[in-house]
Scaffold this active site. Structure first.
Site, PDB file in Angstrom:
ATOM      1  N   HIS A 171      -3.096   7.382   2.300  1.00 56.01           N
ATOM      2  CA  HIS A 171      -3.525   6.112   1.714  1.00 56.01           C
ATOM      3  C   HIS A 171      -4.930   5.800   2.224  1.00 56.01           C
ATOM      4  O   HIS A 171      -5.221   5.938   3.407  1.00 56.01           O
ATOM      5  CB  HIS A 171      -2.544   5.013   2.133  1.00 56.01           C
ATOM      6  CG  HIS A 171      -3.044   3.644   1.869  1.00 56.01           C
ATOM      7  ND1 HIS A 171      -3.543   3.249   0.638  1.00 56.01           N
ATOM      8  CD2 HIS A 171      -3.152   2.560   2.675  1.00 56.01           C
ATOM      9  CE1 HIS A 171      -3.911   1.994   0.699  1.00 56.01           C
ATOM     10  NE2 HIS A 171      -3.701   1.553   1.925  1.00 56.01           N
ATOM     11  N   ASN A 181     -10.106  -0.065  -0.330  1.00 62.00           N
ATOM     12  CA  ASN A 181      -8.647   0.013  -0.355  1.00 62.00           C
ATOM     13  C   ASN A 181      -8.140  -0.603  -1.658  1.00 62.00           C
ATOM     14  O   ASN A 181      -8.240  -1.806  -1.851  1.00 62.00           O
ATOM     15  CB  ASN A 181      -8.093  -0.733   0.865  1.00 62.00           C
ATOM     16  CG  ASN A 181      -6.585  -0.645   0.971  1.00 62.00           C
ATOM     17  OD1 ASN A 181      -5.914  -0.211   0.039  1.00 62.00           O
ATOM     18  ND2 ASN A 181      -6.047  -1.069   2.107  1.00 62.00           N
ATOM     19  N   CYS A 185       0.815  -1.227   0.000  1.00 61.61           N
ATOM     20  CA  CYS A 185       0.000   0.000   0.000  1.00 61.61           C
ATOM     21  C   CYS A 185       0.847   1.276   0.000  1.00 61.61           C
ATOM     22  O   CYS A 185       0.341   2.359  -0.263  1.00 61.61           O
ATOM     23  CB  CYS A 185      -0.956  -0.001   1.185  1.00 61.61           C
ATOM     24  SG  CYS A 185      -2.154  -1.343   1.097  1.00 61.61           S
TER      25      CYS A 185
HETATM   26  N1  ACO Z   1     -18.546  -8.360   9.121  1.00 56.33           N
HETATM   27  C1  ACO Z   1     -19.038  -8.631  10.343  1.00 56.33           C
HETATM   28  N2  ACO Z   1     -18.273  -8.994  11.384  1.00 56.33           N
HETATM   29  C2  ACO Z   1     -16.948  -9.066  11.184  1.00 56.33           C
HETATM   30  C3  ACO Z   1     -16.367  -8.811   9.932  1.00 56.33           C
HETATM   31  C4  ACO Z   1     -17.213  -8.448   8.878  1.00 56.33           C
HETATM   32  N3  ACO Z   1     -16.749  -8.164   7.656  1.00 56.33           N
HETATM   33  N4  ACO Z   1     -15.035  -8.978  10.044  1.00 56.33           N
HETATM   34  C5  ACO Z   1     -14.781  -9.328  11.301  1.00 56.33           C
HETATM   35  N5  ACO Z   1     -15.937  -9.392  11.998  1.00 56.33           N
HETATM   36  C6  ACO Z   1     -16.144  -9.725  13.405  1.00 56.33           C
HETATM   37  C7  ACO Z   1     -14.983 -10.451  14.020  1.00 56.33           C
HETATM   38  O1  ACO Z   1     -15.086 -11.845  13.759  1.00 56.33           O
HETATM   39  C8  ACO Z   1     -15.147 -10.126  15.473  1.00 56.33           C
HETATM   40  O2  ACO Z   1     -16.144 -10.965  15.996  1.00 56.33           O
HETATM   41  P1  ACO Z   1     -16.016 -11.573  17.498  1.00 56.33           P
HETATM   42  O3  ACO Z   1     -15.970 -10.357  18.393  1.00 56.33           O
HETATM   43  O4  ACO Z   1     -17.242 -12.390  17.637  1.00 56.33           O
HETATM   44  O5  ACO Z   1     -14.734 -12.336  17.489  1.00 56.33           O
HETATM   45  C9  ACO Z   1     -15.740  -8.720  15.479  1.00 56.33           C
HETATM   46  O6  ACO Z   1     -16.236  -8.505  14.141  1.00 56.33           O
HETATM   47  C10 ACO Z   1     -14.752  -7.625  15.798  1.00 56.33           C
HETATM   48  O7  ACO Z   1     -13.604  -7.868  15.052  1.00 56.33           O
HETATM   49  P2  ACO Z   1     -12.366  -6.955  15.207  1.00 56.33           P
HETATM   50  O8  ACO Z   1     -11.273  -7.489  14.324  1.00 56.33           O
HETATM   51  O9  ACO Z   1     -12.080  -6.714  16.642  1.00 56.33           O
HETATM   52  O10 ACO Z   1     -12.911  -5.592  14.590  1.00 56.33           O
HETATM   53  P3  ACO Z   1     -12.205  -4.207  14.565  1.00 56.33           P
HETATM   54  O11 ACO Z   1     -13.096  -3.210  15.205  1.00 56.33           O
HETATM   55  O12 ACO Z   1     -10.802  -4.285  15.027  1.00 56.33           O
HETATM   56  O13 ACO Z   1     -12.154  -3.873  13.014  1.00 56.33           O
HETATM   57  C11 ACO Z   1     -10.815  -3.957  11.032  1.00 56.33           C
HETATM   58  C12 ACO Z   1     -11.509  -4.765  12.110  1.00 56.33           C
HETATM   59  C13 ACO Z   1     -11.850  -3.123  10.295  1.00 56.33           C
HETATM   60  C14 ACO Z   1     -10.145  -4.910  10.046  1.00 56.33           C
HETATM   61  C15 ACO Z   1      -9.775  -3.034  11.711  1.00 56.33           C
HETATM   62  O14 ACO Z   1      -8.924  -3.786  12.532  1.00 56.33           O
HETATM   63  C16 ACO Z   1      -8.959  -2.315  10.694  1.00 56.33           C
HETATM   64  O15 ACO Z   1      -9.430  -1.467   9.996  1.00 56.33           O
HETATM   65  N6  ACO Z   1      -7.635  -2.585  10.624  1.00 56.33           N
HETATM   66  C17 ACO Z   1      -6.808  -1.999   9.615  1.00 56.33           C
HETATM   67  C18 ACO Z   1      -6.689  -2.986   8.537  1.00 56.33           C
HETATM   68  C19 ACO Z   1      -6.547  -2.398   7.186  1.00 56.33           C
HETATM   69  O16 ACO Z   1      -7.025  -1.339   6.854  1.00 56.33           O
HETATM   70  N7  ACO Z   1      -5.866  -3.151   6.352  1.00 56.33           N
HETATM   71  C20 ACO Z   1      -5.717  -2.773   4.989  1.00 56.33           C
HETATM   72  C21 ACO Z   1      -4.363  -3.028   4.526  1.00 56.33           C
HETATM   73  S1  ACO Z   1      -3.189  -2.126   5.430  1.00 56.33           S
HETATM   74  C22 ACO Z   1      -3.282  -0.591   4.985  1.00 56.33           C
HETATM   75  O17 ACO Z   1      -3.716  -0.333   3.902  1.00 56.33           O
HETATM   76  C23 ACO Z   1      -2.817   0.412   5.932  1.00 56.33           C
END
Ligand code: ACO
Length: 323
Positions: free
Chosen positions: A250, A280, A113
């Site tokens: 980004h 993304n 990214c």
């Molecule tokens: N729909 C519904 N529920 C979901 C989904 C989904 N798509 N994905 C995960 N869940 C559930 C999980 O299983 C979890 O359930 P549980 O509590 O029963 O175990 C719950 O939602 C919470 O999951 P978390 O991972 O704690 O959710 P969080 O609030 O941390 O958000 C996310 C997750 C959106 C991925 C966040 O961590 C994030 O944005 N991270 C950055 C990742 C990113 O942007 N990566 C892109 C590449 S890197 C870059 O470009 C910088």
């Protein structure tokens, strides 16, 4: 002092739109979950037989027309991507051929990214050294081909698209009032290799693999590193946060962008946001956001624009531009 100035921008999104509601038909997810946690409402998906090079070519055509230059003026093509058409040759050479550019050099840059910032760093340095005069810099990705569509924790985050810019050499006086790229800054820390990666590759299992990541760690590092490198770029140029007219981060997640802006005390109105429309698209998000902001006539001549990204590796970086 020889500097690289932005001559034109362009972007391209494939026709097919996949909304959060569309995803929720086959996956245990919802529009509410995705939009609340990421700000993403939809993503575009490349058609069968439509490759990263095709997306890049379409974005390039717009950027070249916008720059008002001819194809034979281009002496360098650099593509930032992690989703090349083939393992080799570089997809940049495919773009060169499809555009009909007959001279110069073309190569790919791979920094996930952060790819556009890394590629901008290479192009800017080559222009400054006199190794190129007019360069086409492209970010293009078909992430739909490397996400596991059964993994709701990753597949909802990504999309396909391309952005391109044309950079040209201009002689300037060497002050922070100059038009063009004032500086670029790139970093990596390979100890985080497996926090955001694909579980395959040509040399490991002969397949592209699917994206795996530790979302919470990626989130935390993205905020810290992007904010840190924006500060670094300002210090290098004797400028201050209050000098920034636009922040173009980004586009991974609106919560990451909001946190970076808050950490830097930059008002949200100065942050270019497009993630809601195309999710993304990795190395393509920054040139697409630049093209979007330019088409909405957000930028004025002399504006100070800060670009910043973080991605797999981990890699991260920034660039400071005077429009
Ligand atoms: N729909 C519904 N529920 C979901 C989904 C989904 N798509 N994905 C995960 N869940 C559930 C999980 O299983 C979890 O359930 P549980 O509590 O029963 O175990 C719950 O939602 C919470 O999951 P978390 O991972 O704690 O959710 P969080 O609030 O941390 O958000 C996310 C997750 C959106 C991925 C966040 O961590 C994030 O944005 N991270 C950055 C990742 C990113 O942007 N990566 C892109 C590449 S890197 C870059 O470009 C910088």
């Amino acid at each position: 002092m020889r500097r690289s100035v932005f001559l034109g921008c362009g972007s391209y999104l494939p026709d097919k739109i996949l909304t959060n509601d569309d995803l929720a038909k086959d996956l245990d997810t919802s529009d509410e979950w995705i939009s609340k946690r990421t700000g993403i409402r939809q993503r575009h998906i490349a058609a069968e037989g439509q490759f990263t090079s095709d997306l890049g070519v379409e974005a390039s055509k717009v950027a070249i027309a916008n720059a008002g230059i001819t194809l034979d003026e281009i002496d360098l093509i650099v593509l930032a991507t992690v989703t090349p058409d083939n393992t080799f040759p570089s997809t940049a050479t495919h773009i060169q051929s499809k555009l009909g550019v007959k001279r110069g050099a073309a190569f790919d840059v791979q920094a996930a990214c952060s790819g556009f910032i890394y590629a901008l760093n290479s192009v800017d340095n080559m222009i400054r050294l006199g190794q190129a005069n007019k360069a086409l810099l492209v970010g293009a990705e078909t992430f739909s081909r490397i996400v596991d569509w059964e993994d709701r924790s990753t597949c909802v985050l990504f999309g396909d698209g391309a952005g391109a810019v044309v950079l040209g050499a201009e002689d300037n006086i060497g002050s922070n009032e100059d038009r063009g790229v004032l500086s670029t800054h790139i970093h990596s820390d390979g100890d985080y290799y497996k926090l955001l990666w694909t579980n395959g590759g040509p040399s490991t299992n002969g397949q592209a693999g699917y994206i795996e990541m530790d979302g919470a760690d990626v989130f935390k590092h993205a905020v810290l590193r992007m904010a840190e490198t924006v500060q670094e770029s300002l210090a290098e140029n004797d400028l201050d946060i209050s000098d920034i007219d636009w922040l173009v981060p980004h586009q991974a997640n609106i919560r990451i962008m909001d946190s970076v802006a808050k950490k830097l005390s930059i008002d949200k109105s100065k942050v270019v946001v497009t993630v809601d429309q195309h999710a993304n698209t990795s190395a393509a998000t920054i040139p697409m956001a630049l093209a979007d902001a330019q088409s909405r006539q957000c930028f004025s001549s002399g504006d100070l624009i800060s670009l910043t990204a973080m991605g797999g590796g981990f890699t991260w970086g920034s660039a400071l531009i005077r429009w």
